[in-house]
Design an enzyme around this catalytic site. Sequence first.
Site, PDB file in Angstrom:
ATOM      1  N   LEU A  77      43.043  53.872  36.155  1.00  0.00           N
ATOM      2  CA  LEU A  77      42.309  53.026  35.222  1.00  0.00           C
ATOM      3  C   LEU A  77      41.077  52.502  35.949  1.00  0.00           C
ATOM      4  O   LEU A  77      41.187  51.965  37.048  1.00  0.00           O
ATOM      5  CB  LEU A  77      43.171  51.850  34.746  1.00  0.00           C
ATOM      6  N   ASP A  78      39.910  52.653  35.344  1.00  0.00           N
ATOM      7  CA  ASP A  78      38.680  52.146  35.941  1.00  0.00           C
ATOM      8  C   ASP A  78      38.750  50.631  36.100  1.00  0.00           C
ATOM      9  O   ASP A  78      39.511  49.955  35.405  1.00  0.00           O
ATOM     10  CB  ASP A  78      37.485  52.499  35.059  1.00  0.00           C
ATOM     11  N   PRO A  79      37.951  50.052  37.006  1.00  0.00           N
ATOM     12  CA  PRO A  79      37.926  48.587  37.137  1.00  0.00           C
ATOM     13  C   PRO A  79      37.655  47.872  35.817  1.00  0.00           C
ATOM     14  O   PRO A  79      38.184  46.780  35.575  1.00  0.00           O
ATOM     15  CB  PRO A  79      36.803  48.353  38.154  1.00  0.00           C
TER      16      PRO A  79
END
Length: 342
Positions: A77-79
Amino acid sequence: MSAPVSVAGPSQDAKAPMGGSAPCAAGKRGGLRSRVQRRPVHGVLLLDKPIGLSSNQALQKVKWLLSAEKGGHTGTLDPLATGVLPLCFGAAAKFSQLQFDADKTYQAVARLGVRTSTGDAEGDVIEERPVHDVTAQDLARVAAQFTGAIRQIPPMHSALKKDGKALYEYARAGVQVDRAPRGVTVFKLDITPVDAVSIRITATVSKGTYIRTLAEDIGQALGCGAHLTALRRTATGPFDLAQCITLPALEALDEPARLARLLPPAALLPDHVAIALPDEAAGRFLTGLRRRGLWPDADRVAVYGDRPRALLGTARVVRGELIADRLLSPVELQQMLGMQRP
């Protein structure tokens, strides 16, 4: 949005990741911090990942809180993104590929009329277009257009490799490379208005689907472009947000309560046929020997020992033969049984 599990070994720094405080003790010479004492931990922790942390940063924080030797996450999951992030520790990591392959559900918000270099709010604005009245009929038409089997061009800001180098490395250097379209499946897609320039996207998708790209393509189909401003994973495989714990809540627990949040590795195998073996057959199976029985053919089998009941590994059945795929080691089994004792 997905990437293979990454397995991390013990930290080289006794300090807690992301600003947590590690226990320390003064040595005989004074001023020396003690190393965190790592231990074998086996199981699955369902984390509600917060915004602002990468998946690996969240993993390292939880790994420190559990004092775990080994752990990995099961899909990046991206930041910018939040939500369901299964973290696999010890023996559970052997079955983490199943979560990487699992269907996932997301809720996203996209801003219409603005395209960015990354496809989300972290990038630079590269184009602005007027947003004309977007009707419910427009959204229904576009939702139908992007439901089912579709083709996506992976974004430059992704971990996919080109000539052994991640695409995001090229992107950071200002280099564009050709990317072949990939087939993915959008099983369910609902698009609703948030306000005059924003839409909410709820999608259940196959592995390898980029929600940033889906939002950009939806914006293009609406004639104005778009980029993601918010993204939340609400489910992955059999797991959803209701089963997850936040980092602050996990940090507030004492050590036994943290360990109690772990699901057994078998939680990763809900659609596997269960086969139990008696002691002698179980021991032979653990060495990799094939077993014969009156079992129907099956591609996904979870094999258990009888006394005590314990997961031994995964297998398949072909013409009555039980053929091992992934096996736990005797040491892992002993450690897992030790974790189950009060």
